[in-house]
Design a protein around this motif. Structure first.
Motif, PDB file in Angstrom:
ATOM      1  N   CYS A  55       0.825  -1.207   0.000  1.00 38.71           N
ATOM      2  CA  CYS A  55       0.000   0.000   0.000  1.00 38.71           C
ATOM      3  C   CYS A  55       0.858   1.255   0.000  1.00 38.71           C
ATOM      4  O   CYS A  55       0.545   2.241  -0.677  1.00 38.71           O
ATOM      5  CB  CYS A  55      -0.934   0.006   1.209  1.00 38.71           C
ATOM      6  SG  CYS A  55      -2.292  -1.184   1.103  1.00 38.71           S
ATOM      7  N   SER A  56       1.959   1.224   0.748  1.00 40.47           N
ATOM      8  CA  SER A  56       2.852   2.379   0.795  1.00 40.47           C
ATOM      9  C   SER A  56       3.483   2.640  -0.567  1.00 40.47           C
ATOM     10  O   SER A  56       3.590   3.783  -1.013  1.00 40.47           O
ATOM     11  CB  SER A  56       3.949   2.158   1.846  1.00 40.47           C
ATOM     12  OG  SER A  56       3.389   2.023   3.135  1.00 40.47           O
ATOM     13  N   TYR A  79      -6.160  -3.633   4.629  1.00 42.96           N
ATOM     14  CA  TYR A  79      -5.227  -3.200   3.590  1.00 42.96           C
ATOM     15  C   TYR A  79      -5.839  -3.297   2.199  1.00 42.96           C
ATOM     16  O   TYR A  79      -5.474  -2.525   1.305  1.00 42.96           O
ATOM     17  CB  TYR A  79      -3.935  -4.006   3.672  1.00 42.96           C
ATOM     18  CG  TYR A  79      -3.094  -3.635   4.866  1.00 42.96           C
ATOM     19  CD1 TYR A  79      -2.475  -2.402   4.937  1.00 42.96           C
ATOM     20  CD2 TYR A  79      -2.936  -4.508   5.945  1.00 42.96           C
ATOM     21  CE1 TYR A  79      -1.722  -2.037   6.038  1.00 42.96           C
ATOM     22  CE2 TYR A  79      -2.181  -4.155   7.044  1.00 42.96           C
ATOM     23  CZ  TYR A  79      -1.574  -2.918   7.093  1.00 42.96           C
ATOM     24  OH  TYR A  79      -0.830  -2.558   8.178  1.00 42.96           O
ATOM     25  N   GLU A 100      -3.713   7.722  10.360  1.00 40.15           N
ATOM     26  CA  GLU A 100      -3.380   6.303  10.453  1.00 40.15           C
ATOM     27  C   GLU A 100      -2.311   6.037  11.501  1.00 40.15           C
ATOM     28  O   GLU A 100      -2.311   4.994  12.153  1.00 40.15           O
ATOM     29  CB  GLU A 100      -2.924   5.794   9.088  1.00 40.15           C
ATOM     30  CG  GLU A 100      -2.779   4.285   9.012  1.00 40.15           C
ATOM     31  CD  GLU A 100      -2.356   3.829   7.635  1.00 40.15           C
ATOM     32  OE1 GLU A 100      -2.776   2.745   7.209  1.00 40.15           O
ATOM     33  OE2 GLU A 100      -1.589   4.558   6.975  1.00 40.15           O
ATOM     34  N   VAL A 101      -1.379   6.986  11.668  1.00 40.26           N
ATOM     35  CA  VAL A 101      -0.320   6.818  12.667  1.00 40.26           C
ATOM     36  C   VAL A 101      -0.908   6.651  14.063  1.00 40.26           C
ATOM     37  O   VAL A 101      -0.459   5.816  14.860  1.00 40.26           O
ATOM     38  CB  VAL A 101       0.639   8.026  12.626  1.00 40.26           C
ATOM     39  CG1 VAL A 101       1.568   8.017  13.838  1.00 40.26           C
ATOM     40  CG2 VAL A 101       1.461   8.000  11.342  1.00 40.26           C
ATOM     41  N   PHE A 107      -3.338  12.533   1.048  1.00 39.06           N
ATOM     42  CA  PHE A 107      -2.496  11.399   1.446  1.00 39.06           C
ATOM     43  C   PHE A 107      -1.831  11.665   2.796  1.00 39.06           C
ATOM     44  O   PHE A 107      -1.829  10.789   3.688  1.00 39.06           O
ATOM     45  CB  PHE A 107      -1.436  11.159   0.366  1.00 39.06           C
ATOM     46  CG  PHE A 107      -0.497  10.024   0.670  1.00 39.06           C
ATOM     47  CD1 PHE A 107      -0.875   8.709   0.434  1.00 39.06           C
ATOM     48  CD2 PHE A 107       0.768  10.258   1.195  1.00 39.06           C
ATOM     49  CE1 PHE A 107      -0.015   7.659   0.713  1.00 39.06           C
ATOM     50  CE2 PHE A 107       1.632   9.224   1.472  1.00 39.06           C
ATOM     51  CZ  PHE A 107       1.238   7.907   1.231  1.00 39.06           C
ATOM     52  N   CYS A 108      -1.261  12.844   2.976  1.00 36.26           N
ATOM     53  CA  CYS A 108      -0.597  13.182   4.248  1.00 36.26           C
ATOM     54  C   CYS A 108      -1.604  13.264   5.389  1.00 36.26           C
ATOM     55  O   CYS A 108      -1.313  12.836   6.520  1.00 36.26           O
ATOM     56  CB  CYS A 108       0.147  14.506   4.113  1.00 36.26           C
ATOM     57  SG  CYS A 108       1.572  14.432   3.002  1.00 36.26           S
ATOM     58  N   LEU A 117      -6.710   4.250  -1.962  1.00 43.05           N
ATOM     59  CA  LEU A 117      -5.599   4.973  -2.583  1.00 43.05           C
ATOM     60  C   LEU A 117      -5.772   5.061  -4.095  1.00 43.05           C
ATOM     61  O   LEU A 117      -5.529   6.115  -4.697  1.00 43.05           O
ATOM     62  CB  LEU A 117      -4.275   4.289  -2.231  1.00 43.05           C
ATOM     63  CG  LEU A 117      -3.820   4.401  -0.774  1.00 43.05           C
ATOM     64  CD1 LEU A 117      -2.589   3.531  -0.531  1.00 43.05           C
ATOM     65  CD2 LEU A 117      -3.522   5.851  -0.413  1.00 43.05           C
ATOM     66  N   SER A 155      -2.574   9.718   6.269  1.00 41.53           N
ATOM     67  CA  SER A 155      -1.408   9.025   6.836  1.00 41.53           C
ATOM     68  C   SER A 155      -1.186   9.449   8.279  1.00 41.53           C
ATOM     69  O   SER A 155      -0.813   8.625   9.129  1.00 41.53           O
ATOM     70  CB  SER A 155      -0.162   9.331   5.995  1.00 41.53           C
ATOM     71  OG  SER A 155      -0.285   8.793   4.699  1.00 41.53           O
ATOM     72  N   THR A 156      -1.417  10.730   8.564  1.00 44.40           N
ATOM     73  CA  THR A 156      -1.286  11.226   9.935  1.00 44.40           C
ATOM     74  C   THR A 156      -2.329  10.581  10.846  1.00 44.40           C
ATOM     75  O   THR A 156      -2.026  10.162  11.961  1.00 44.40           O
ATOM     76  CB  THR A 156      -1.450  12.754   9.965  1.00 44.40           C
ATOM     77  OG1 THR A 156      -0.479  13.349   9.099  1.00 44.40           O
ATOM     78  CG2 THR A 156      -1.259  13.286  11.386  1.00 44.40           C
ATOM     79  N   LYS A 166      -7.731  -0.191   2.010  1.00 48.36           N
ATOM     80  CA  LYS A 166      -6.805   0.936   1.908  1.00 48.36           C
ATOM     81  C   LYS A 166      -6.275   1.076   0.487  1.00 48.36           C
ATOM     82  O   LYS A 166      -6.181   2.192  -0.049  1.00 48.36           O
ATOM     83  CB  LYS A 166      -5.646   0.757   2.888  1.00 48.36           C
ATOM     84  CG  LYS A 166      -4.636   1.910   2.847  1.00 48.36           C
ATOM     85  CD  LYS A 166      -3.497   1.696   3.822  1.00 48.36           C
ATOM     86  CE  LYS A 166      -2.486   2.830   3.714  1.00 48.36           C
ATOM     87  NZ  LYS A 166      -1.345   2.654   4.642  1.00 48.36           N
ATOM     88  N   ASP A 211      -3.355   3.268  14.149  1.00 52.24           N
ATOM     89  CA  ASP A 211      -2.829   2.062  13.501  1.00 52.24           C
ATOM     90  C   ASP A 211      -3.195   0.790  14.258  1.00 52.24           C
ATOM     91  O   ASP A 211      -3.552  -0.222  13.656  1.00 52.24           O
ATOM     92  CB  ASP A 211      -1.308   2.179  13.375  1.00 52.24           C
ATOM     93  CG  ASP A 211      -0.712   0.998  12.621  1.00 52.24           C
ATOM     94  OD1 ASP A 211      -1.119   0.797  11.468  1.00 52.24           O
ATOM     95  OD2 ASP A 211       0.133   0.288  13.188  1.00 52.24           O
TER      96      ASP A 211
END
Length: 206
Positions: free
Chosen positions: A66-67, A121, A107-108, A100-101, A128, A104-105, A124, A111
């Motif tokens: 995914c990343s 995933y 998700e941190v 995206f950012c 994306l 992602s923030t 996810k 998680d």
């Protein structure tokens, strides 16, 4: 009747495979893979897709996949957008990176909880792809419908938090540097004292 139905079904499958093969003719790398493996490229794509989906559903290397998907293709398209004279694609990819950012923030901090969601995933990856692909422009939809107003409303708070983080980081780096210098000085002093004591001991022994 059953044999007729089976024959019809096989004809439909073959027609679908032929249609897929024509679409795959645009990718030279698949031609090379077909020549190397002696396996029709449509079967290679189907097998690869099945393996990929299996990995996603069972979570094997899904996070890394995914990343890669969420970063590599958009980064490449962003580079092309920078070099092109068209400003519309610049805006599209800037919006994607903001979205995206932002997620992602989130998700941190979530998680641990998200890990327990079945097929997380897979969802996810679908998200994306929906966000980045020009056909769907999901990132722009999210930005226009929600994120833009949220960021503008909290702009002052975000700026204040960033300033505080900068000050904290600066203070922390100064403290670390001071502590490192102090430890180094203490170590050098201890080494010098040890050398002096050893020298004095050797002189007495003589």
């Amino acid at each position: 009747v059953q044999s007729i139905n089976q024959s019809i079904n096989m004809d439909v499958v073959q027609a679908q495979l032929q249609s897929l093969r024509k679409k795959l003719d645009r990718f030279p790398i698949l031609e090379k893979a077909e020549e190397a493996t002696k396996i029709p490229k449509e079967y290679l794509v189907i097998a690869g897709s099945f393996i990929l989906l299996s990995l996603l559903f069972f979570g094997i290397g899904a996070g890394s996949l995914c990343s890669v998907v969420g970063f590599v293709y958009p980064a490449y398209k962003s580079l092309l957008a920078i070099e092109s004279k068209n400003t519309k694609d610049d805006t599209q990819w800037l919006i994607y990176w903001v979205v995206f950012c932002f997620f992602s923030t989130i998700e941190v901090f979530t998680d641990t909880l998200l890990y327990w969601i079945p097929f997380y995933y897979a969802f996810k990856l679908a998200f994306l792809l929906w966000a980045m692909l020009p056909q769907t422009r999901g990132a722009k939809f999210l930005y226009d419908s929600f994120l833009k107003d949220f960021l503008k409303k909290n702009e002052s708070k975000i700026d204040a938090a960033l300033d505080e983080a900068k000050r904290t980081a600066g203070t922390l780096s100064q403290e670390i540097a001071a502590a490192t210098a102090e430890i180094s000085a203490a170590g050098m002093s201890a080494a010098a004292g040890y050398a002096q004591d050893k020298s004095a001991t050797e002189k007495k022994a003589e």
